[in-house]
Design a protein around this motif. Structure first.
Motif, PDB file in Angstrom:
ATOM      1  N   ALA A  12       0.819  -1.214   0.000  1.00  0.00           N
ATOM      2  CA  ALA A  12       0.000   0.000   0.000  1.00  0.00           C
ATOM      3  C   ALA A  12       0.847   1.255   0.000  1.00  0.00           C
ATOM      4  O   ALA A  12       0.438   2.296  -0.516  1.00  0.00           O
ATOM      5  N   ARG A  13       2.055   1.180   0.563  1.00  0.00           N
ATOM      6  CA  ARG A  13       2.896   2.374   0.618  1.00  0.00           C
ATOM      7  C   ARG A  13       3.288   2.843  -0.764  1.00  0.00           C
ATOM      8  O   ARG A  13       3.621   4.012  -0.969  1.00  0.00           O
ATOM      9  N   ARG A  14       3.298   1.956  -1.756  1.00  0.00           N
ATOM     10  CA  ARG A  14       3.624   2.375  -3.117  1.00  0.00           C
ATOM     11  C   ARG A  14       2.536   3.268  -3.691  1.00  0.00           C
ATOM     12  O   ARG A  14       2.789   4.051  -4.607  1.00  0.00           O
ATOM     13  N   TRP A  15       1.313   3.106  -3.185  1.00  0.00           N
ATOM     14  CA  TRP A  15       0.185   3.842  -3.744  1.00  0.00           C
ATOM     15  C   TRP A  15      -0.284   4.965  -2.838  1.00  0.00           C
ATOM     16  O   TRP A  15      -0.850   5.954  -3.330  1.00  0.00           O
ATOM     17  N   ALA A  16      -0.094   4.847  -1.546  1.00  0.00           N
ATOM     18  CA  ALA A  16      -0.572   5.879  -0.625  1.00  0.00           C
ATOM     19  C   ALA A  16       0.148   7.195  -0.887  1.00  0.00           C
ATOM     20  O   ALA A  16       1.301   7.225  -1.324  1.00  0.00           O
ATOM     21  N   ILE A  17      -0.557   8.286  -0.622  1.00  0.00           N
ATOM     22  CA  ILE A  17       0.012   9.617  -0.848  1.00  0.00           C
ATOM     23  C   ILE A  17       1.317   9.777  -0.071  1.00  0.00           C
ATOM     24  O   ILE A  17       1.441   9.337   1.077  1.00  0.00           O
ATOM     25  N   ASP A  18       2.296  10.394  -0.722  1.00  0.00           N
ATOM     26  CA  ASP A  18       3.620  10.578  -0.128  1.00  0.00           C
ATOM     27  C   ASP A  18       3.604  11.771   0.822  1.00  0.00           C
ATOM     28  O   ASP A  18       3.389  12.915   0.402  1.00  0.00           O
ATOM     29  N   TYR A 282     -21.856  18.111  -9.298  1.00  0.00           N
ATOM     30  CA  TYR A 282     -20.881  19.153  -8.969  1.00  0.00           C
ATOM     31  C   TYR A 282     -19.771  18.628  -8.058  1.00  0.00           C
ATOM     32  O   TYR A 282     -18.665  19.169  -8.059  1.00  0.00           O
ATOM     33  N   SER A 283     -20.047  17.599  -7.285  1.00  0.00           N
ATOM     34  CA  SER A 283     -19.034  17.063  -6.373  1.00  0.00           C
ATOM     35  C   SER A 283     -18.175  15.973  -7.001  1.00  0.00           C
ATOM     36  O   SER A 283     -17.089  15.687  -6.489  1.00  0.00           O
ATOM     37  N   ALA A 284     -18.641  15.362  -8.089  1.00  0.00           N
ATOM     38  CA  ALA A 284     -18.015  14.139  -8.598  1.00  0.00           C
ATOM     39  C   ALA A 284     -16.555  14.336  -8.997  1.00  0.00           C
ATOM     40  O   ALA A 284     -15.686  13.519  -8.646  1.00  0.00           O
ATOM     41  N   ILE A 285     -16.252  15.396  -9.737  1.00  0.00           N
ATOM     42  CA  ILE A 285     -14.872  15.607 -10.192  1.00  0.00           C
ATOM     43  C   ILE A 285     -13.949  15.830  -9.000  1.00  0.00           C
ATOM     44  O   ILE A 285     -12.839  15.274  -8.948  1.00  0.00           O
ATOM     45  N   ALA A 286     -14.399  16.625  -8.035  1.00  0.00           N
ATOM     46  CA  ALA A 286     -13.576  16.887  -6.847  1.00  0.00           C
ATOM     47  C   ALA A 286     -13.375  15.623  -6.026  1.00  0.00           C
ATOM     48  O   ALA A 286     -12.287  15.394  -5.476  1.00  0.00           O
ATOM     49  N   ILE A 287     -14.399  14.767  -5.945  1.00  0.00           N
ATOM     50  CA  ILE A 287     -14.247  13.506  -5.215  1.00  0.00           C
ATOM     51  C   ILE A 287     -13.184  12.647  -5.882  1.00  0.00           C
ATOM     52  O   ILE A 287     -12.323  12.056  -5.215  1.00  0.00           O
ATOM     53  N   GLY A 288     -13.218  12.556  -7.208  1.00  0.00           N
ATOM     54  CA  GLY A 288     -12.211  11.782  -7.930  1.00  0.00           C
ATOM     55  C   GLY A 288     -10.819  12.327  -7.738  1.00  0.00           C
ATOM     56  O   GLY A 288      -9.854  11.567  -7.569  1.00  0.00           O
ATOM     57  N   SER A 289     -10.694  13.651  -7.758  1.00  0.00           N
ATOM     58  CA  SER A 289      -9.379  14.259  -7.546  1.00  0.00           C
ATOM     59  C   SER A 289      -8.858  13.974  -6.148  1.00  0.00           C
ATOM     60  O   SER A 289      -7.673  13.696  -5.962  1.00  0.00           O
ATOM     61  N   MET A 290      -9.744  14.035  -5.167  1.00  0.00           N
ATOM     62  CA  MET A 290      -9.322  13.762  -3.792  1.00  0.00           C
ATOM     63  C   MET A 290      -8.860  12.313  -3.643  1.00  0.00           C
ATOM     64  O   MET A 290      -7.801  12.040  -3.072  1.00  0.00           O
ATOM     65  N   LEU A 291      -9.620  11.376  -4.178  1.00  0.00           N
ATOM     66  CA  LEU A 291      -9.234   9.966  -4.099  1.00  0.00           C
ATOM     67  C   LEU A 291      -7.963   9.702  -4.890  1.00  0.00           C
ATOM     68  O   LEU A 291      -7.105   8.914  -4.472  1.00  0.00           O
ATOM     69  N   GLY A 292      -7.831  10.382  -6.023  1.00  0.00           N
ATOM     70  CA  GLY A 292      -6.600  10.248  -6.797  1.00  0.00           C
ATOM     71  C   GLY A 292      -5.392  10.739  -6.027  1.00  0.00           C
ATOM     72  O   GLY A 292      -4.317  10.131  -6.073  1.00  0.00           O
ATOM     73  N   GLY A 293      -5.568  11.819  -5.286  1.00  0.00           N
ATOM     74  CA  GLY A 293      -4.463  12.326  -4.482  1.00  0.00           C
ATOM     75  C   GLY A 293      -4.085  11.397  -3.348  1.00  0.00           C
ATOM     76  O   GLY A 293      -2.905  11.223  -3.030  1.00  0.00           O
ATOM     77  N   LEU A 294      -5.082  10.770  -2.736  1.00  0.00           N
ATOM     78  CA  LEU A 294      -4.812   9.869  -1.612  1.00  0.00           C
ATOM     79  C   LEU A 294      -4.111   8.580  -2.051  1.00  0.00           C
ATOM     80  O   LEU A 294      -3.527   7.885  -1.228  1.00  0.00           O
ATOM     81  N   THR A 295      -4.163   8.273  -3.341  1.00  0.00           N
ATOM     82  CA  THR A 295      -3.489   7.076  -3.868  1.00  0.00           C
ATOM     83  C   THR A 295      -2.395   7.465  -4.862  1.00  0.00           C
ATOM     84  O   THR A 295      -2.161   6.773  -5.845  1.00  0.00           O
ATOM     85  N   SER A 296      -1.703   8.556  -4.571  1.00  0.00           N
ATOM     86  CA  SER A 296      -0.781   9.150  -5.547  1.00  0.00           C
ATOM     87  C   SER A 296       0.688   8.881  -5.248  1.00  0.00           C
ATOM     88  O   SER A 296       1.562   9.553  -5.798  1.00  0.00           O
ATOM     89  N   GLY A 297       0.983   7.918  -4.394  1.00  0.00           N
ATOM     90  CA  GLY A 297       2.379   7.688  -4.036  1.00  0.00           C
ATOM     91  C   GLY A 297       3.265   7.367  -5.226  1.00  0.00           C
ATOM     92  O   GLY A 297       4.471   7.626  -5.200  1.00  0.00           O
ATOM     93  N   TRP A 298       2.682   6.835  -6.286  1.00  0.00           N
ATOM     94  CA  TRP A 298       3.451   6.454  -7.465  1.00  0.00           C
ATOM     95  C   TRP A 298       3.894   7.651  -8.299  1.00  0.00           C
ATOM     96  O   TRP A 298       4.847   7.549  -9.074  1.00  0.00           O
ATOM     97  N   ILE A 299       3.225   8.793  -8.166  1.00  0.00           N
ATOM     98  CA  ILE A 299       3.522   9.927  -9.041  1.00  0.00           C
ATOM     99  C   ILE A 299       4.948  10.426  -8.832  1.00  0.00           C
ATOM    100  O   ILE A 299       5.657  10.752  -9.788  1.00  0.00           O
ATOM    101  N   GLY A 300       5.386  10.487  -7.592  1.00  0.00           N
ATOM    102  CA  GLY A 300       6.724  10.995  -7.303  1.00  0.00           C
ATOM    103  C   GLY A 300       7.831  10.113  -7.840  1.00  0.00           C
ATOM    104  O   GLY A 300       8.984  10.553  -7.931  1.00  0.00           O
ATOM    105  N   ARG A 301       7.527   8.854  -8.200  1.00  0.00           N
ATOM    106  CA  ARG A 301       8.549   7.949  -8.723  1.00  0.00           C
ATOM    107  C   ARG A 301       8.584   7.916 -10.242  1.00  0.00           C
ATOM    108  O   ARG A 301       9.381   7.188 -10.824  1.00  0.00           O
ATOM    109  N   LEU A 302       7.705   8.701 -10.883  1.00  0.00           N
ATOM    110  CA  LEU A 302       7.679   8.714 -12.340  1.00  0.00           C
ATOM    111  C   LEU A 302       8.927   9.388 -12.903  1.00  0.00           C
ATOM    112  O   LEU A 302       9.413  10.380 -12.350  1.00  0.00           O
ATOM    113  N   ARG A 303       9.405   8.887 -14.004  1.00  0.00           N
ATOM    114  CA  ARG A 303      10.483   9.541 -14.728  1.00  0.00           C
ATOM    115  C   ARG A 303       9.986  10.155 -16.032  1.00  0.00           C
ATOM    116  O   ARG A 303      10.331  11.272 -16.357  1.00  0.00           O
TER     117      ARG A 303
END
Length: 433
Positions: A12-18, A282-303
């Motif tokens: 889970a640490r690979r996916w959890a927000i850094d 009106y809430s749907a896009i923001a909900i997706g962005s929030m969930l995407g952020g909470l599972t964004s640990g992989w973004i910092g490892r992108l090259r």
């Protein structure tokens, strides 16, 4: 190499927000203060349109709030970015926060004394927008001076995630305030809470270290000026830097052609019978962005950040188009949430590329342009969607816009592949100079 190798994250640490940037005290304070302030700002974002409609009973006046907010963003976003490059960014932040505080106090007072002037509301929204534009440019441009370069993507992700979380939670609390008290009481409470929460951002700025401008390696040592020439210099740098220019261009394409927000009231009524459906849309896009952020640990490892940015922008357009075809509310909300997650990825990568690629002497001005793009794109998207729906119907405006944005973004970066070739391992603009 330091001889100490960081263990690879597992499970889970690979996916959890850094959360690594929060170990830096200066950034932690700025993040915490900004997050609390953003939650308070949502109260005002709901209260002002509610008050305007109560005063005028005309949605045209409510629409004018968007115009009143955009024009100062355009002007002061660019000027504020130049000021952030020419002055101590901490000092610029304090001045801009004083402007924001004054606008909040004025909103509170006019509600307490029931002034009842739509024109005054427009003027205060414009003043608040000017302060927000300057503050946003200086605050974001300061991040690479507060955290190491390899933590910039994680810091950007934290900022975006807490913003989207505030965009979900804040309006819900604001709605509770207006459901509990009558308008004459609810408005001062909403504006007063915004002022109270904003004090956290001021506290964090006061605790910031001084961030004077770094020496210009190509200059003569004379102080920089935050004038028109400085703004033009920043725009000239942007036009000669394909990676940054393309990242801005595809974001504008995504927001102008695919943002479906203006269609939500009509679609909610025609397809789902109104009621709570419009709130979910009106809430749907923001909900997706929030969930995407909470599972964004992989973004910092992108090259290959440039390639993933393009994929995320195309994914946004395709998900929006698919949502426009949905006949069930739950499916439409789900697909819009997918679009929101893709938007979170593209926003974080675009911000990270800007902050790492550009030299520090240009970061404020480029962040000012970014503020204009972020704020202006969705508003222009609202105009595009409404105009297309009037002429061709909501289906063409929604689905056609999503498909067009994905196709045009891909065609643009294929024709000009600098962004596709960008890798995070490349040296920063500051290093190159």
């Amino acid at each position: 190499m330091t001889g100490v190798q960081e263990a690879r994250p597992r499970g889970a640490r690979r996916w959890a927000i850094d959360l690594s940037p929060l170990r830096v005290p200066a950034y932690r304070r700025i993040w915490l203060g900004g997050s609390i302030a953003m939650l308070g700002f949502q109260f005002t974002a709901v209260a002002v349109p509610v008050e305007m409609y109560a005063l005028t009973r005309d949605s045209f006046w409510v629409g004018l709030l968007g115009v009143a907010g955009f024009l100062p963003l355009l002007v002061f976003g660019l000027w504020g970015g130049a000021a952030a490059d020419a002055r101590d960014r901490r000092a610029v932040l304090l001045v801009s926060q004083a402007v924001l505080w004054a606008s909040m106090l004025a909103l509170l007072l006019q509600a307490v004394f029931r002034v009842g002037s739509p024109v005054l509301l427009l003027a205060l929204v414009a003043l608040q927008s000017a302060g927000f534009a300057i503050s946003g440019a200086a605050r974001t441009a300061s991040i690479p001076r507060l955290v190491p370069a390899h933590l910039v993507p994680a810091a950007s992700t934290l900022n975006f995630t807490t913003y989207t979380a505030a965009s979900v939670v804040g309006p819900l609390f604001a709605g509770l305030i207006f459901a509990t008290w009558q308008l004459g009481v609810a408005l001062p409470i909403a504006y007063g809470l915004d002022m109270l929460f904003f004090s956290a951002a001021v506290w964090a700025t006061v605790r910031m270290p001084a961030l004077p401008p770094e020496p210009d390696p190509d200059g003569d040592g004379s102080p920089r000026r935050a004038g028109l020439a400085s703004i033009v210099d920043g725009l000239r740098y942007l036009t000669t830097t394909p990676v940054l220019l393309l990242s801005f261009a595809i974001d504008l394409i995504a927001m102008i052609l695919a943002m479906p927000r203006a269609l939500f009231p009509e679609v909610a009524l025609e397809r789902f019978g109104g009621g709570a459906a419009v709130g979910w849309l009106y809430s749907a896009i923001a909900i997706g962005s929030m969930l995407g952020g909470l599972t964004s640990g992989w973004i910092g490892r992108l090259r290959r950040q440039g390639l993933v940015l393009v994929v995320a922008v195309a994914g946004w357009g395709l998900a929006v188009a698919a949502a426009g075809l949905a006949g069930q509310l739950w499916l439409m909300v789900l697909l819009l949430a997918v679009a929101g997650a893709a938007d979170l990825v593209s926003a974080v990568l675009r911000q990270s590329i800007l902050l790492v690629y550009a030299p520090d002497r240009m970061r404020g001005r480029l962040q000012g342009v970014n503020t204009v793009v972020i704020a202006g794109g969705p508003r222009l998207g609202d105009l595009r969607a409404g105009a297309m729906a009037g002429g061709f119907g909501t289906g063409v405006a929604w689905v056609g816009g999503g498909l067009a944005s994905a196709a045009l973004a891909v065609l643009l970066v294929v024709a000009f592949p600098a962004l596709l070739r960008y890798r995070a391992a490349a040296t920063s603009g500051a290093d190159r100079e």
